[in-house]
Scaffold this motif. Structure first.
Motif, short mmCIF file in Angstrom:
data_model
loop_
_atom_site.label_atom_id
_atom_site.label_comp_id
_atom_site.label_asym_id
_atom_site.label_seq_id
_atom_site.Cartn_x
_atom_site.Cartn_y
_atom_site.Cartn_z
N TYR A 363 1.15 -1.46 -0.13
CA TYR A 363 0.21 0.18 -0.01
C TYR A 363 1.21 1.81 -0.16
CZ TYR A 363 -4.50 -2.92 1.09
OH TYR A 363 -5.39 -3.45 1.02
N VAL A 364 1.33 1.61 0.50
CA VAL A 364 2.72 2.36 1.16
C VAL A 364 3.51 2.27 -0.03
CG1 VAL A 364 4.40 3.36 2.42
CG2 VAL A 364 2.87 2.55 3.22
N ALA A 365 3.98 2.10 -0.70
CA ALA A 365 4.42 1.40 -2.42
C ALA A 365 3.24 2.49 -3.06
CB ALA A 365 5.25 0.33 -3.06
N ALA A 366 2.58 2.23 -3.20
CA ALA A 366 1.57 2.68 -4.67
C ALA A 366 1.29 3.63 -3.90
CB ALA A 366 0.02 1.43 -4.40
N LEU A 367 1.36 4.59 -3.37
CA LEU A 367 0.82 5.81 -2.28
C LEU A 367 1.85 6.67 -2.85
CD1 LEU A 367 -0.34 6.00 1.67
CD2 LEU A 367 -1.30 7.00 -0.61
N ILE A 368 3.58 5.94 -2.74
CA ILE A 368 4.06 6.49 -3.01
C ILE A 368 4.15 7.10 -4.27
CG2 ILE A 368 6.71 7.08 -3.06
CD1 ILE A 368 6.81 5.37 -0.01
N GLN A 369 4.33 5.93 -4.87
CA GLN A 369 4.08 6.21 -6.68
C GLN A 369 3.12 7.17 -7.01
OE1 GLN A 369 3.71 2.47 -8.91
NE2 GLN A 369 4.90 3.04 -10.35
N LEU A 370 2.16 6.93 -6.25
CA LEU A 370 1.03 7.89 -6.89
C LEU A 370 1.67 9.63 -6.19
CD1 LEU A 370 -2.21 5.67 -5.51
CD2 LEU A 370 -2.03 6.32 -8.20
N LEU A 371 1.94 9.17 -5.34
CA LEU A 371 2.08 10.65 -4.90
C LEU A 371 3.43 11.70 -5.76
CD1 LEU A 371 3.35 10.56 -1.32
CD2 LEU A 371 1.37 11.89 -1.70
N LEU A 372 4.23 11.06 -6.78
CA LEU A 372 4.71 11.37 -7.77
C LEU A 372 4.28 11.72 -8.83
CD1 LEU A 372 7.79 12.51 -7.81
CD2 LEU A 372 8.77 9.43 -8.43
N TRP A 373 3.93 10.87 -9.31
CA TRP A 373 3.11 10.93 -10.98
C TRP A 373 1.76 11.17 -10.98
CZ3 TRP A 373 7.60 10.66 -13.28
CH2 TRP A 373 8.29 9.32 -12.94
N LEU A 374 1.33 11.20 -9.48
CA LEU A 374 0.09 11.98 -9.95
C LEU A 374 -0.05 13.26 -9.13
CD1 LEU A 374 -3.27 9.55 -9.23
CD2 LEU A 374 -2.75 10.37 -11.66
N GLY A 375 0.67 13.17 -8.84
CA GLY A 375 0.98 15.35 -8.30
C GLY A 375 -0.64 15.56 -7.08
N ARG A 376 -1.10 14.63 -6.64
CA ARG A 376 -2.08 14.59 -5.90
C ARG A 376 -1.94 15.02 -4.25
NH1 ARG A 376 -7.07 16.33 -7.96
NH2 ARG A 376 -6.91 16.16 -9.98
N LEU A 484 -1.97 3.37 7.29
CA LEU A 484 -0.93 4.26 6.35
C LEU A 484 -0.67 5.16 6.36
CD1 LEU A 484 -3.93 2.42 3.70
CD2 LEU A 484 -1.31 1.50 3.82
N GLU A 485 -1.07 6.40 6.69
CA GLU A 485 -0.63 7.50 6.82
C GLU A 485 0.57 7.26 8.04
OE1 GLU A 485 -1.85 12.48 7.69
OE2 GLU A 485 -3.12 10.88 7.22
N ALA A 486 0.76 7.15 8.68
CA ALA A 486 1.98 6.81 9.92
C ALA A 486 3.16 6.11 9.10
CB ALA A 486 1.23 6.27 11.32
N ARG A 487 1.91 5.01 8.38
CA ARG A 487 3.47 3.89 8.46
C ARG A 487 4.40 4.79 6.86
NH1 ARG A 487 7.28 0.30 8.67
NH2 ARG A 487 7.46 -1.31 6.58
N LEU A 488 3.62 5.47 6.00
CA LEU A 488 4.17 6.27 5.03
C LEU A 488 4.86 7.43 6.14
CD1 LEU A 488 4.51 7.28 1.68
CD2 LEU A 488 2.34 8.78 2.83
N ARG A 489 4.64 7.78 6.61
CA ARG A 489 5.42 9.18 7.22
C ARG A 489 6.96 8.16 7.99
NH1 ARG A 489 3.41 13.50 7.30
NH2 ARG A 489 0.57 13.68 7.21
N LYS A 490 6.39 6.91 8.31
CA LYS A 490 7.77 6.62 9.07
C LYS A 490 8.56 6.05 8.06
CE LYS A 490 8.42 2.78 13.08
NZ LYS A 490 8.02 2.25 13.85
N VAL A 491 8.57 5.43 6.94
CA VAL A 491 9.18 5.11 5.80
C VAL A 491 9.68 6.27 5.28
CG1 VAL A 491 8.84 4.39 3.47
CG2 VAL A 491 8.09 3.30 5.59
N LEU A 492 9.13 6.95 5.10
CA LEU A 492 9.85 8.44 4.70
C LEU A 492 11.42 9.11 5.51
CD1 LEU A 492 7.16 10.04 2.64
CD2 LEU A 492 8.85 8.75 1.35
#
Length: 827
Positions: A363-376, A484-492
């Motif tokens: 899920y986190v991998a998909a979020l990062i890819q979407l953040l970068l290539w959709l820009g939303r 998911l949001e907490a996990r994403l920030r932890k990975v970054l």
């Protein structure tokens, strides 16, 4: 006619005591112009009748005996069309409920009562009961307190928006007959969260009546009386280890200078209240070891806030500098690393995830890819929906959607929040006459991404099938959003520490915004595509229309440019890029509903020329010819300069620089002209104005000396320094009429579009022709804090702006067919 003279004549006509009549107008906050008097009184009569059905305890303890119904009845009889009164109005204005510019600020009670006879809101008795309460509360508040805040203005504006349709009539709630004012206040406070913002202004007004409050200020024990303290949160919420300032405390000292108050009101600040910044307290945290944070940037931002304190109502969300190619490459490679290492639990060297966390990595991998290539923004992506086929998509959807079998994204396109409600005649003019695309509520586009996403989608879909959840309604389950949001920030954060970079969800999502802006030069294009909103995008998008196909092409160009920039850092060969194909067309226009195409302007120009020719054939035709010529010139200037629809539309002739064609206008400002802008008049338009002056010389010989029109022209020609408007209309009795949005609209039968339609035409046309957005924004008066053109920190000069924009304006003149017309001039 002066206000005093008007009241005297009305008092004589109706046999009402003049002082009592003057008290009525003062209570209603009526403007000097009484052109809408009958309409206001009709609605006042309906309001009082509706209020009489309420229980007497509503205003128990308040002096509510203000109006005499007998006086109102007498006035209505005297003003009845066909009566002998000299105040009999033209019936055409009775059903015209358009709001005069600025009337809601200076005369809110009066403006609140301008409701056309054909307005559907008149059928709702509960609306007039709300109107009754707001009207009486406004009057009581003015009687009680010498100093008021904005409660009357915003309270009346609520009812005004309901009448004009800007707030849906469904927001109106029923009032019980036995309510007191306290009960009504409690009902307002208990409204649902989605409805309360529409009534917050009335709630403020009624609460101040109940609590006997006038103007309120924040007062703290450790600050001097009259000071205002604002706490500005600056923490970077996208990272658990923030850097830079956590928060700031601004201390302002209130000023009471009347001139400064007027200036503040014109700038959109709190009416009658201006504050000077006295001190700033900043709280910092220990910064994590990251790159690309420069203390000079923070100092520059602080200086900018102090320098432009008068515009603090245009606050920007905090933005760090753009990501470097190295940071972008790290962000682009991170999704694949997460997927490959999910089974081993080892994500990044020196950091080990728990088994529960590693289950979320896909899920986190998909979020990062979407953040970068959709820009939303992150929150929009968490709400993304999942569909297998395009025919499963609902007719209306406000969220991002992914279509699995086509591997395409459905992107919602944000529309201006203050979109104008179009009438049937508006749509006819824009679509049938002007060739605009049909207005659609389906504000979305379908895009194929140059970045292959199907493999990532299958991993996510497999999670659903394994758990027996079937087809996913949401790509990211709602119960996992916070996790998911907490996990994403932890990975970054772990990635930041390992690579000494500064990656946050916000910075990653803004990458595509910056890439689009680099290609398009326009923040509005980037805002529509990515959903990131700033002050300039909010304002400019109101006047901007662009097709979905253009947005789709811009998206593809930005993604292709971005992946080409970072490919070398990832060791990728550009020739091996995924060859995508866009199979869907996005024909609908997005942005402003007032979608003005060149055909509409061309048709209007032809109509103006035809009316002028027909007027010149009639005899004697002095009034018709002059009014037709003045209308033609006015609209030429409107469509050339993007003039806002304000009173005193046109300038004095002494203000024109005949050599350069430059002109300084102040169409949304105060007497200090602190928000003035420079516009340019093409040579043909200068020639038209010269012909207009010659037209006035000839027309003066056709008028009887001593008439108002004759004296007006005499002052223009003989005493050019007096403050006499250049453009004006002539009435049948040879009296002059000011050129205002309403008087201008009256000259064109069947025209219902806003007078500032030139702004809705200029911005998209100039951008479509390739004019740089910075010049367009400067020309139309749209700019952010610190971006003011020709200022101390600006590198733009007026001549540079004109040299860049004049060829496009000349092309638009030829395209529309504008050409000098003679009128009575012997050219």
């Amino acid at each position: 006619m002066s206000e005093a003279n008007s009241i005297s004549r009305l008092a004589l006509e109706t046999q009402i005591d003049e002082q009592r009549l003057k008290l009525l107008f003062d209570t209603l906050r009526a403007p000097a112009s009484l052109t809408r008097l009958r309409l206001v009184l009709l609605n006042l009569q309906a309001t009082i009748q509706a209020g009489q059905g309420l229980h007497f305890s509503l205003f128990d303890g308040h002096d509510a005996d203000i109006f005499s119904t007998d006086d109102i009845d007498r006035l209505l009889v005297a003003l009845e069309p066909g009566a002998s009164s000299s105040f009999t109005p033209d019936p055409s204005w009775i059903d015209d409920s358009a709001e005069s510019r600025g009337i809601i600020k200076e005369h809110p009670e009066w403006a609140m009562l301008i409701i056309g006879r054909t307005n559907p809101i008149r059928q709702q008795r509960d609306y007039f009961r709300h109107l009754y309460i707001a009207l009486y509360c406004s009057i009581l508040q003015r009687r009680r307190h010498e100093k008021l805040g904005s409660e009357i203005e915003v309270g009346c504006l609520v009812l005004r928006k309901l009448a004009t349709g800007k707030t849906p009539a469904s927001a109106i709630f029923e009032i019980s007959k036995n309510w007191s004012l306290y009960d009504y206040l409690q009902a307002l406070k208990g409204l649902p969260k989605d409805v309360f913002p529409s009534w917050s202004g009335v709630e403020l007004l009624v609460r101040k009546i109940e609590e006997k409050l006038g103007k309120t200020r924040f007062v703290s024990g450790r600050h001097a009386v009259g000071s205002v303290v604002r706490r500005v949160e600056r923490a970077d919420v996208d990272d658990p280890n923030p850097e830079g300032p956590i928060s700031e405390e601004h201390i302002y000292q209130s000023q009471a200078d009347p001139e400064t108050k007027n200036r503040a009101r014109a700038l959109g600040l709190h009416p009658g209240e201006v504050e000077d910044l006295r001190a700033i307290g900043v709280q910092y945290s220990i910064a994590s070891p990251t790159a690309n944070f420069n203390l000079r940037d923070h100092a520059r931002r602080q200086t900018s806030q102090i320098q432009h304190l008068s515009s603090l109502n245009q606050r920007l969300p905090f933005r760090y500098q753009q990501l470097t190619e190295t940071e972008l490459a790290i962000a682009a490679a991170l999704p694949m690393k997460l997927i490959q290492s999910a089974q081993s639990n080892e994500i990044i060297e020196g950091y080990t995830a728990s088994s529960n966390e590693s289950e979320l990595d896909e899920y986190v991998a998909a979020l990062i890819q979407l953040l970068l290539w959709l820009g939303r923004p992150l929150q929009q992506l968490l709400e993304m929906r999942f569909y297998r086929q395009l025919n499963e998509l609902p007719k209306t959807i406000d969220d991002i959607a992914y279509i699995a079998e086509e591997d395409v994204f459905v992107l919602p396109i944000r529309s201006p929040e203050w979109k104008r409600k179009l009438s049937e005649n508006d749509r006819y003019l824009l679509e049938r006459v002007g060739g605009a695309s049909t207005t659609s509520s389906d504000h979305r586009i379908i895009v194929s991404s140059p970045i292959r996403f199907r493999r990532m989608a299958k991993l996510i879909e497999r999670k659903y099938s394994d758990s027996g959840a079937g087809r996913a309604k949401y790509f990211f389950p709602s119960w996992l959003h916070s996790t998911l949001e907490a996990r994403l920030r932890k990975v970054l954060s772990a990635c930041n520490r390992q690579n000494d970079v500064r990656l946050t969800p916000l910075r990653i999502s803004q990458t595509l915004f910056d890439e689009i802006t680099t290609i398009s030069t326009d923040w509005v294009d980037a805002s529509l595509l990515t959903g990131h909103v700033f002050t300039i995008t909010e304002v400019a998008s109101h006047y901007y229309s662009i097709s979905g196909d253009d947005l789709q092409t811009l998206y593809h160009a930005a993604v292709d440019s971005l992946r080409s920039r970072i490919a070398p850092y990832l060791g990728l060969d550009i020739r091996g890029f995924y060859d995508f194909e866009q199979t869907y067309s996005n024909l609908t226009d997005h942005g402003s509903k007032l979608n003005v195409k060149p055909l509409l302007v061309k048709t209007l120009v032809q109509h103006f020329k035809h009316e002028l020719r027909m007027a010149k054939r009639r005899q004697p035709g002095v009034t018709a010819v002059h009014n037709a010529l003045a209308t033609y010139i006015s609209f030429w200037i409107l469509f050339c300069t993007g003039y806002r629809a304000v009173n005193d539309l046109i300038f004095r002739i002494q203000e024109i620089d005949w050599t350069s064609g430059l002109l300084v206008i102040s169409d949304k400002d105060d007497d200090y002209q602190s928000n003035s802008r420079v516009v340019w008049l093409p040579p043909k338009l200068l020639k038209q104005i010269d012909l207009y002056m010659k037209h006035l010389e000839v027309m003066q010989t056709k008028l009887l000396p001593g008439t108002q029109a004759w004296l007006h022209i005499h002052q223009l020609l003989r005493e050019p320094t007096v403050d006499i408007p250049l453009l004006f209309f002539i009435q049948e009795d040879r009296a002059t009429q000011r050129l205002t949005p309403e008087s201008l609209r009256q000259q064109i039968e069947g025209y219902t579009l806003p007078i500032n339609i030139g702004r809705h035409y200029l911005r998209p046309r100039l951008r479509a022709l390739g004019c740089h957005a910075e010049y367009v924004n400067a020309y139309l008066g749209h700019w952010q804090i610190g971006q003011e053109p020709f200022g101390r920190y600006s590198s733009m000069s007026p001549l540079e702006m004109v040299s860049q924009i004049s060829p496009f304006l000349e092309s638009l003149r030829i395209e529309a067919g504008w050409a000098p017309q003679t009128g009575f001039a012997n050219a």
